[in-house]
Each structure stands twice: as structure tokens, then as C-alpha cells.
Design a protein around this motif. Structure first.
Motif, PDB file in Angstrom:
ATOM      1  N   LEU A  31       0.839  -1.191   0.000  1.00 33.48           N
ATOM      2  CA  LEU A  31       0.000   0.000   0.000  1.00 33.48           C
ATOM      3  C   LEU A  31       0.873   1.240   0.000  1.00 33.48           C
ATOM      4  CD1 LEU A  31      -2.566  -1.158   2.717  1.00 33.48           C
ATOM      5  CD2 LEU A  31      -2.579  -1.632   0.260  1.00 33.48           C
ATOM      6  N   HIS A  32       0.773   2.024  -1.078  1.00 33.89           N
ATOM      7  CA  HIS A  32       1.566   3.240  -1.199  1.00 33.89           C
ATOM      8  C   HIS A  32       0.862   4.375  -0.465  1.00 33.89           C
ATOM      9  CE1 HIS A  32       4.494   1.738  -4.195  1.00 33.89           C
ATOM     10  NE2 HIS A  32       3.500   0.909  -4.493  1.00 33.89           N
ATOM     11  N   ILE A  33       1.608   5.063   0.382  1.00 36.86           N
ATOM     12  CA  ILE A  33       1.086   6.125   1.242  1.00 36.86           C
ATOM     13  C   ILE A  33       1.888   7.389   0.960  1.00 36.86           C
ATOM     14  CG2 ILE A  33       0.496   6.755   3.616  1.00 36.86           C
ATOM     15  CD1 ILE A  33      -0.702   4.081   2.727  1.00 36.86           C
ATOM     16  N   LEU A  34       1.221   8.517   0.832  1.00 37.96           N
ATOM     17  CA  LEU A  34       1.942   9.766   0.585  1.00 37.96           C
ATOM     18  C   LEU A  34       2.892  10.088   1.723  1.00 37.96           C
ATOM     19  CD1 LEU A  34      -0.802  12.054  -1.006  1.00 37.96           C
ATOM     20  CD2 LEU A  34       1.118  10.926  -2.146  1.00 37.96           C
ATOM     21  N   GLN A  35       2.432   9.868   2.961  1.00 40.55           N
ATOM     22  CA  GLN A  35       3.296  10.113   4.116  1.00 40.55           C
ATOM     23  C   GLN A  35       2.959   9.080   5.193  1.00 40.55           C
ATOM     24  OE1 GLN A  35       3.264  14.093   5.620  1.00 40.55           O
ATOM     25  NE2 GLN A  35       4.746  13.669   7.233  1.00 40.55           N
ATOM     26  N   VAL A  36       3.870   8.175   5.439  1.00 38.41           N
ATOM     27  CA  VAL A  36       3.640   7.128   6.446  1.00 38.41           C
ATOM     28  C   VAL A  36       3.697   7.766   7.835  1.00 38.41           C
ATOM     29  CG1 VAL A  36       4.481   4.966   7.419  1.00 38.41           C
ATOM     30  CG2 VAL A  36       4.647   5.376   4.950  1.00 38.41           C
ATOM     31  N   PRO A  37       2.655   7.593   8.664  1.00 34.23           N
ATOM     32  CA  PRO A  37       2.664   8.188  10.018  1.00 34.23           C
ATOM     33  C   PRO A  37       3.845   7.670  10.837  1.00 34.23           C
ATOM     34  CG  PRO A  37       0.467   7.406   9.431  1.00 34.23           C
ATOM     35  CD  PRO A  37       1.390   6.890   8.377  1.00 34.23           C
ATOM     36  N   LYS A  38       4.474   8.569  11.599  1.00 36.49           N
ATOM     37  CA  LYS A  38       5.657   8.198  12.372  1.00 36.49           C
ATOM     38  C   LYS A  38       5.323   7.210  13.485  1.00 36.49           C
ATOM     39  CE  LYS A  38       5.357  12.404  15.238  1.00 36.49           C
ATOM     40  NZ  LYS A  38       4.778  11.752  16.412  1.00 36.49           N
ATOM     41  N   ASP A  39       4.046   7.192  13.942  1.00 37.89           N
ATOM     42  CA  ASP A  39       3.673   6.288  15.026  1.00 37.89           C
ATOM     43  C   ASP A  39       3.302   4.891  14.541  1.00 37.89           C
ATOM     44  OD1 ASP A  39       4.051   8.148  17.054  1.00 37.89           O
ATOM     45  OD2 ASP A  39       2.023   8.970  16.837  1.00 37.89           O
ATOM     46  N   LEU A  40       3.259   4.686  13.224  1.00 39.85           N
ATOM     47  CA  LEU A  40       2.912   3.376  12.698  1.00 39.85           C
ATOM     48  C   LEU A  40       4.133   2.454  12.773  1.00 39.85           C
ATOM     49  CD1 LEU A  40       0.659   1.726  11.288  1.00 39.85           C
ATOM     50  CD2 LEU A  40       1.650   2.446   9.099  1.00 39.85           C
ATOM     51  N   LYS A  41       3.957   1.281  13.372  1.00 43.76           N
ATOM     52  CA  LYS A  41       5.074   0.361  13.572  1.00 43.76           C
ATOM     53  C   LYS A  41       4.710  -1.024  13.029  1.00 43.76           C
ATOM     54  CE  LYS A  41       7.077   3.623  16.023  1.00 43.76           C
ATOM     55  NZ  LYS A  41       8.180   4.412  15.453  1.00 43.76           N
ATOM     56  N   VAL A  42       5.744  -1.779  12.712  1.00 42.79           N
ATOM     57  CA  VAL A  42       5.552  -3.164  12.281  1.00 42.79           C
ATOM     58  C   VAL A  42       4.837  -3.943  13.385  1.00 42.79           C
ATOM     59  CG1 VAL A  42       6.746  -5.326  11.706  1.00 42.79           C
ATOM     60  CG2 VAL A  42       7.531  -3.164  10.708  1.00 42.79           C
ATOM     61  N   GLY A  43       3.870  -4.778  12.994  1.00 43.76           N
ATOM     62  CA  GLY A  43       3.114  -5.586  13.943  1.00 43.76           C
ATOM     63  C   GLY A  43       1.798  -4.972  14.368  1.00 43.76           C
ATOM     64  N   MET A  44       1.605  -3.670  14.070  1.00 44.81           N
ATOM     65  CA  MET A  44       0.364  -3.023  14.494  1.00 44.81           C
ATOM     66  C   MET A  44      -0.821  -3.502  13.670  1.00 44.81           C
ATOM     67  SD  MET A  44       1.330   0.930  15.357  1.00 44.81           S
ATOM     68  CE  MET A  44       2.158   1.328  16.888  1.00 44.81           C
ATOM     69  N   THR A  45      -1.975  -3.526  14.304  1.00 45.26           N
ATOM     70  CA  THR A  45      -3.227  -3.915  13.643  1.00 45.26           C
ATOM     71  C   THR A  45      -3.793  -2.734  12.870  1.00 45.26           C
ATOM     72  OG1 THR A  45      -3.692  -5.526  15.380  1.00 45.26           O
ATOM     73  CG2 THR A  45      -5.549  -4.805  14.026  1.00 45.26           C
ATOM     74  N   LEU A  46      -4.262  -2.999  11.662  1.00 42.42           N
ATOM     75  CA  LEU A  46      -4.876  -1.978  10.824  1.00 42.42           C
ATOM     76  C   LEU A  46      -6.386  -2.223  10.747  1.00 42.42           C
ATOM     77  CD1 LEU A  46      -2.379  -1.766   7.822  1.00 42.42           C
ATOM     78  CD2 LEU A  46      -2.709  -0.056   9.617  1.00 42.42           C
ATOM     79  N   TYR A  47      -7.128  -1.131  10.741  1.00 47.33           N
ATOM     80  CA  TYR A  47      -8.575  -1.174  10.586  1.00 47.33           C
ATOM     81  C   TYR A  47      -8.948  -0.331   9.368  1.00 47.33           C
ATOM     82  CZ  TYR A  47      -8.125  -2.528  15.500  1.00 47.33           C
ATOM     83  OH  TYR A  47      -7.755  -3.133  16.662  1.00 47.33           O
ATOM     84  N   ARG A  48      -9.962  -0.756   8.625  1.00 47.76           N
ATOM     85  CA  ARG A  48     -10.414   0.042   7.483  1.00 47.76           C
ATOM     86  C   ARG A  48     -11.710   0.751   7.857  1.00 47.76           C
ATOM     87  NH1 ARG A  48     -10.308  -2.588   1.701  1.00 47.76           N
ATOM     88  NH2 ARG A  48     -11.501  -4.224   2.777  1.00 47.76           N
ATOM     89  N   ASN A  49     -11.667   2.079   7.896  1.00 46.38           N
ATOM     90  CA  ASN A  49     -12.862   2.858   8.207  1.00 46.38           C
ATOM     91  C   ASN A  49     -13.360   3.673   7.016  1.00 46.38           C
ATOM     92  OD1 ASN A  49     -10.894   4.840   8.200  1.00 46.38           O
ATOM     93  ND2 ASN A  49     -10.990   5.221  10.410  1.00 46.38           N
ATOM     94  N   HIS A  50     -12.765   3.432   5.850  1.00 48.14           N
ATOM     95  CA  HIS A  50     -13.330   3.977   4.609  1.00 48.14           C
ATOM     96  C   HIS A  50     -13.021   2.980   3.500  1.00 48.14           C
ATOM     97  CE1 HIS A  50     -14.688   6.945   1.647  1.00 48.14           C
ATOM     98  NE2 HIS A  50     -13.695   6.486   0.890  1.00 48.14           N
ATOM     99  N   ASN A  51     -14.061   2.309   3.022  1.00 51.66           N
ATOM    100  CA  ASN A  51     -13.919   1.315   1.970  1.00 51.66           C
ATOM    101  C   ASN A  51     -14.295   1.977   0.647  1.00 51.66           C
ATOM    102  OD1 ASN A  51     -14.515  -0.862   0.107  1.00 51.66           O
ATOM    103  ND2 ASN A  51     -14.470  -2.237   1.872  1.00 51.66           N
ATOM    104  N   GLN A  52     -13.289   2.369  -0.108  1.00 55.80           N
ATOM    105  CA  GLN A  52     -13.509   3.164  -1.301  1.00 55.80           C
ATOM    106  C   GLN A  52     -14.397   2.449  -2.319  1.00 55.80           C
ATOM    107  OE1 GLN A  52     -12.784   6.262  -1.782  1.00 55.80           O
ATOM    108  NE2 GLN A  52     -13.438   6.390  -3.921  1.00 55.80           N
ATOM    109  N   ALA A  53     -14.168   1.150  -2.525  1.00 57.43           N
ATOM    110  CA  ALA A  53     -14.953   0.413  -3.514  1.00 57.43           C
ATOM    111  C   ALA A  53     -16.423   0.341  -3.092  1.00 57.43           C
ATOM    112  CB  ALA A  53     -14.379  -0.990  -3.692  1.00 57.43           C
ATOM    113  N   PHE A  54     -16.663   0.118  -1.808  1.00 58.94           N
ATOM    114  CA  PHE A  54     -18.037   0.028  -1.312  1.00 58.94           C
ATOM    115  C   PHE A  54     -18.728   1.384  -1.408  1.00 58.94           C
ATOM    116  CE2 PHE A  54     -21.212  -0.417   2.153  1.00 58.94           C
ATOM    117  CZ  PHE A  54     -21.865  -1.554   1.680  1.00 58.94           C
TER     118      PHE A  54
END
Length: 638
Positions: free
Chosen positions: A387-410
Motif C-alpha cells: 500500500l503506497h502512502i503519501l506520508q507514512v505516520p511516524k507512530d505506525l510500527k511493524v506488527g500493528m493492527t490496521l482497521y479500514r474505516n473507509h472502503n472506497q470500492a463500497f
């Protein structure tokens, strides 16, 4: 043509067989989409006096919504459910007449002063703001003229059954959406601290703020958590149990939600109720038409704070999520690597350009501001699980759980036309003395006939002519109708040009549409029994009596002592600002009923610089948030 049944207290039982899916309408366009996606009724705010002050609508827009709804014999309820001051009653009365003339089917009311006004013959529904929990209260409301009652969200199945056994009113119950942590109508927290009254449609949602929970001795039990913020209501798995308990109107919360929420959640419950009715033909929908959705509804894909069935199946630990009051979204995977402008995830989900993802930083519990807890990022370009991100948040770390709160296709699916409402119809072509008649009869027995004066020419190719006639008459794709059968009951096959048949069909459709609207009958108001006796003799400030007509109403019905509502600032001492069935002692395993030997000592809740006492009424399984009216306190210190 058969006339629609009109319900009255004499012929309506709580075991009647009509099920009503009731959806929110932020505005007329949202209401139209709710009906298109399966709502049997919608509720909407008028220009004033609604419990969502920012969701008001003009009388003209409500009239437009009513016109659309009544095509499907769906109903429009207008929320006039704030408490009213004396100087507002005349304007409220004028507005009620305007709403009636606009076609509104019912008013949702909190203030009993409304019943003392000169009202048009419009049905009245008792708002959940009236705190409708007991069989005695609900039975009284029926006696004084309400035909439908919105029950408190906190009721369990056994309590609902008890209420249903004592009333002929239609019982309405919230099945989805945000949960107020307090009993509706019994919360003055917002008014006390911000002078914005929930009973006046201006709740500041102070309950969604983070706070600290402490014992009276100062021991910290929780820090910077959203302790009064509940998950969202979701009764998907309890619909049939609620039907069997007596619920007939299934209400979706959300007059401030966006359109994709309304479409998605309405379609979800439409399909669930339709499946129940398919198995149990003794029940039927309260409006006309079946829905064809062009997407698969999924409540997890639009705004929600997680799911709970609250107290329908009694108390459980699953009603809260203290981390955030925001839309966290569905869990979609974990971060496995991070690059300069991309992240790699482990997931079974498919990602799309524009998806919105959220995560909790490692130290989110210590964040100083609630906004610091849940962080987000937008997927600029998705290449599988890279997943390409314009700016990766500094607090995001390997192992963290991701949640999707905007499903673009839906969301893209829902941004288009995503549902159609269909009514089956039988067509019959027959002879008249000077031409032909086309009769259309829908599955509800509503019929219309149009005549065509035409010279009839016998067909030379009978089979082809009959086939062409059926084809042209059956072209209903651009209408709300679908042909179930086409009968050609003429003396013989007549040759008619396609243009003539098309014109006859269009005229027939227009006539049936007019007959359907003409055949709709609004519900009638119920009689007000002036001799009915209110279940209690004394009303405190929690009775929300704000005007003289409301006082007169209660006095007429046997109430002896009546305090002014909290909003009139007559309360100066420490009092319960909120009464709730949500219990923080229970959530932290300190409930005396659950843990032998534990004492039900008070606690304190710190929100910002304010300290509130928590008092526990264990026999009732209720918690009270106690404090001083800060507005009065400020006036005393002037």
C-alpha cells in the motif's frame, strides 16, 4: 378497490402482523433513498423543535418526501420531540398544522403540552425521550392518544413482552445505530456543563469525551479512556426474538449520518426482515413493494463504533469500547514492513486506491487528547498488499493492527443508484364497444383501467401479433412495476402498431400510479381519555415539564406535585445529571452482585477539570452521574 386498513385502539393488537422498518432521514433526499432501499417509514426533523437541532427541514421538503413515500404506502413521521417553553407553543401549534397539511403521517412527541394544543387529526407517537420503560407508563400513553411508542433502548426481551401484554399500541424499538449512554430524557449532563440541552436538541455529547475513573480514595482505575462511550446498537441477530416479544416497528438511528449509512443499513435490515417474512408468512411488510439492491449490504462497512445488542439479552461486558468514540472500522490485517512511502500488510482483504485505514499507536492510552488516540492514513495506490502512502505516520510500527474505516470500492457502489423498489402488477387487455381497455391490478388489489378508441383490424399472423402485444405491454422497466401476468382477453387478435400499445401502456401506468396515491389513507389519531390517571403522583425535574400546558396536562391526569424542568435552572444542589444502565463497577469487575464481598462504594469520574460523582443503585442496576449545575454555579459566583 379495497381500502387500506385503518388501525384504531379497538382493532389494533400488539400481535398484529405488519412489520415496519423505520429509517432516518436527514433531509428529504435521504428519506427518498431510505424508502427506495426498503424503509416502510422514515422519520425526519421539521424546521424547529426536533431533537437533532442541526437536522431541520422545510415544510416544503417534507411535503415532497410525503408525496414520494405515499406512492408506496410508506409513512413519514416528523420529530417534534423537544421540550417546549411557553413562548414556543403557539409556533409549535402552527407548525403542526403545516406539517399535517404537507402530508405528514405522525408526530413524534416528547412534551405533553402538545396534547393540550389545537391539533389537526394527526397520529401521535411517544418519543423515546419520554423514558418509556414500564407497562404502566405505556398503557397510560395509549389512553391519552398515542398510537405508537418508542420504547427505551435499555429494555430486555422479557420487559418488552411485559409491556406488549398491557397495550394495543404499536411498539417501536431501536435496532441499529448510536446508543445514548443515559436513559433517553434523563440526561442533563450537556446542559449542566455547556448550556446545550439534550431535551432541546442540542446535546454536546460530553459523554464521548475521555476521562479518568478513580475511587473516592484516589486509586486510579482507568486513565484517559472514553468511559461513557458505548458501542453502537446492532440487533441483527435478535430481530425474530423482538418480533416474538411484540415489537412491530424496527427503528434505525441516524438523522445525522451520511447517505451511504442510510442506504447500507436500511438495505441490510430490509433483507433480514424479508427473510423472516419469507419463513413466516403470517407477517408482512407495512408498505408496498419489494427492493432489488445492486450491492451486498454490510453494516461493518459504514460508520459504527463496534456492535452490541445492549441489554436485549440482559447485561454483558460487550457494550463498551473505551478506546475511542470514533469509527475504528473493520480489522483488515497487520503491518509486516514499512518503507519510505509504502507499507506491506498481512491480510486476506482486497485493498483499493483511496481506502482509509486507522490504527492505535503503541502509547495511545497515554495520549493527552482524544484525537491523538486513533490515527489514520489514506491509501494512495494499492498494489495487492503493498500500500503506497503519501506520508507514512511516524507512530505506525511493524506488527500493528490496521482497521479500514473507509472502503472506497463500497462507497463508490453506494454513490450510484443502488436500489429499486418494485411492485408486481397484472395486465389485462379487453374489448370495448369502440376500442380496447387496459386494466392494471397490482398485488395489493389496487386497480386502474384506461380506454382506447381505435379501429380494430384482425391480425393476419395471430401468434406473432399476440407475442408483439405482450412484449409492448410488458415494457415496464422504467417504472416501479413489473408484469406478473399479461392477459389478452379480446374476441380475437387485433393488429395494433407498437406506438399505440406503448401509449396505452403509459396511460395505464399513470392511472395506476394515481390510483395508488389516491388509495393511500393516513393513520387516524387515537382518542384522548381525559380520565386516565398518570402512574405517579410526583414529577421531579426529570419529568421535563417546561411549560404551563404540560403542567396542566399532568394535573388533569392526577399528578399532585410538579417540578420545573432542569433547563429552567431551578436545580442548584448536586443531583443526578445522568441516569444510566451502563455500570462502570460492572465493567471493572467490581459489581457486588458478581463479586462476593465487594462493597458498592461511590467513585469519581474526571472529565477535563471537572469531577463528577458516580453513585450506584445496585437494586435497580443503575449508575448515576452526579454533579452541580455549572450554569447555576457560575451565576451564583457572579
Amino acid at each position: 378497490m379495497s381500502q387500506p386498513e385503518i388501525y384504531t385502539p379497538e382493532n389494533l393488537s400488539h400481535v398484529h402482523n405488519r412489520l415496519e422498518l423505520l429509517a432516518p432521514a436527514k433531509n428529504a433526499d435521504y428519506g427518498i433513498e431510505a424508502i427506495r432501499h426498503g424503509a416502510d417509514a422514515v422519520y425526519i426533523g421539521g424546521p424547529a423543535f426536533g431533537a437533532r437541532a442541526t437536522a431541520g427541514n422545510s415544510v416544503e421538503d417534507i411535503a415532497r418526501l410525503c408525496t414520494y413515500a405515499h406512492q408506496y404506502h410508506a409513512q413519514v413521521f416528523v420529530a417534534l420531540n423537544t421540550i417546549l417553553m411557553d413562548n414556543e407553543l403557539a409556533d409549535a401549534e402552527k407548525l403542526i398544522w403545516q406539517l399535517y397539511e404537507a402530508g405528514a403521517d405522525a408526530l413524534i412527541v416528547q412534551d405533553m403540552g402538545v396534547l393540550q394544543l389545537n391539533l389537526p387529526p394527526i397520529a401521535l407517537h411517544a418519543s423515546t425521550q419520554m423514558d418509556n420503560r414500564s407497562p404502566e407508563k405505556v398503557a397510560f400513553l395509549e389512553q391519552v392518544g398515542f398510537s405508537q411508542v418508542v420504547l427505551a433502548r435499555e429494555l430486555g426481551l422479557s420487559q418488552i413482552r411485559d409491556v406488549a401484554a398491557h397495550t394495543n399500541m404499536q411498539l417501536e424499538f431501536f435496532i441499529h445505530g448510536a446508543l445514548c449512554v443515559a436513559y433517553s430524557g434523563l440526561c442533563n449532563l450537556s446542559h449542566s456543563f455547556s448550556n446545550r440541552s439534550a431535551n432541546r436538541g442540542e446535546c454536546s455529547q460530553m459523554c464521548r469525551l475521555p476521562g479518568n475513573l478513580k475511587t473516592r480514595q484516589g486509586d486510579v482505575l482507568a486513565q484517559n479512556e472514553h468511559l461513557l462511550s458505548l458501542k453502537d446498537n446492532n440487533q441483527t441477530e435478535n430481530l425474530e426474538a423482538l418480533i416474538d416479544a411484540g415489537i412491530r416497528s424496527f427503528k434505525i438511528e441516524g438523522r445525522l449520518k451520511d447517505l451511504s449509512y442510510v442506504k447500507n443499513v436500511t438495505a441490510h435490515y430490509r433483507q433480514k426482515l424479508d427473510a423472516i417474512m419469507a419463513r413466516r408468512p403470517e407477517f408482512k411488510a407495512s408498505s408496498h413493494g419489494r427492493c432489488e439492491h445492486s450491492f451486498i449490504p454490510d453494516p461493518e462497512k459504514t460508520f459504527n463504533r463496534g456492535s452490541t445488542d445492549y441489554f436485549v439479552n440482559e447485561r454483558s461486558q460487550g457494550i463498551k469500547d473505551f478506546r475511542s468514540p470514533k469509527y475504528i472500522g473493520e480489522e483488515v490485517g497487520k503491518v509486516v514492513s514499512i518503507g519510505k512511502d509504502f507499507i506491506q500488510v498481512s491480510s486476506t482483504h482486497e485493498f483499493n486506491n483511496g481506502d482509509g485505514l486507522a490504527f492505535f499507536p503503541a502509547n495511545f492510552a497515554m495520549a493527552k487528547q482524544s484525537d491523538d488516540k486513533l490515527q489514520g492514513l489514506r491509501v494512495n495506490r494499492a498494489e495487492g498488499l503493498k500500500l503506497h502512502i503519501l506520508q507514512v505516520p511516524k507512530d505506525l510500527k511493524v506488527g500493528m493492527t490496521l482497521y479500514r474505516n473507509h472502503n472506497q470500492a463500497f462507497e463508490a457502489l453506494l454513490s450510484k443508484e443502488s436500489s429499486k423498489r418494485i411492485i408486481g402488477v397484472d395486465l389485462r387487455l379487453s374489448d370495448t364497444e369502440d376500442g380496447l381497455a387496459l386494466t392494471l391490478t397490482d398485488i395489493y388489489g389496487i386497480t386502474a383501467t384506461v380506454n382506447l378508441v381505435v379501429e380494430k383490424t384482425p391480425a393476419t399472423d395471430v401468434d406473432k401479433t399476440l407475442q408483439n402485444t405482450r412484449t409492448q405491454l410488458g415494457k415496464l422497466g422504467s417504472t416501479d412495476f413489473v408484469a406478473r401476468s399479461i392477459s389478452i382477453d379480446t374476441a380475437q387478435a387485433w393488429f395494433l402498431p407498437a406506438s399505440v400499445l406503448n401509449g396505452l401502456r403509459r396511460d395505464g401506468v399513470a392511472a395506476l400510479e394515481a390510483a395508488r396515491v389516491q388509495g393511500y389513507v393516513r393513520p387516524l389519531p387515537w382518542k384522548h381519555n381525559q380520565d386516565a390517571v398518570y402512574p405517579v403522583k410526583h414529577l421531579s425535574y426529570l419529568g421535563n415539564v417546561a411549560n404551563e400546558k404540560a403542567k396542566d396536562f399532568y394535573q388533569r391526569h392526577g399528578v399532585i406535585e410538579i417540578q420545573d424542568t432542569y433547563e429552567k435552572n431551578g436545580v442548584t444542589e448536586d443531583v443526578p445529571l445522568m441516569i444510566t444502565k451502563h455500570c462502570l463497577r460492572f465493567n471493572f469487575n467490581l459489581c457486588p452482585k458478581e463479586v462476593p464481598g465487594i462493597k458498592a462504594d461511590p467513585m469519581v469520574l474526571e472529565i477535563g477539570n471537572d469531577v463528577l460523582k458516580l453513585v450506584f443503585d445496585c437494586p435497580k442496576c443503575e449508575m448515576m452521574v452526579v454533579g452541580e449545575n455549572r450554569q447555576v454555579r457560575g451565576q451564583k459566583h457572579l
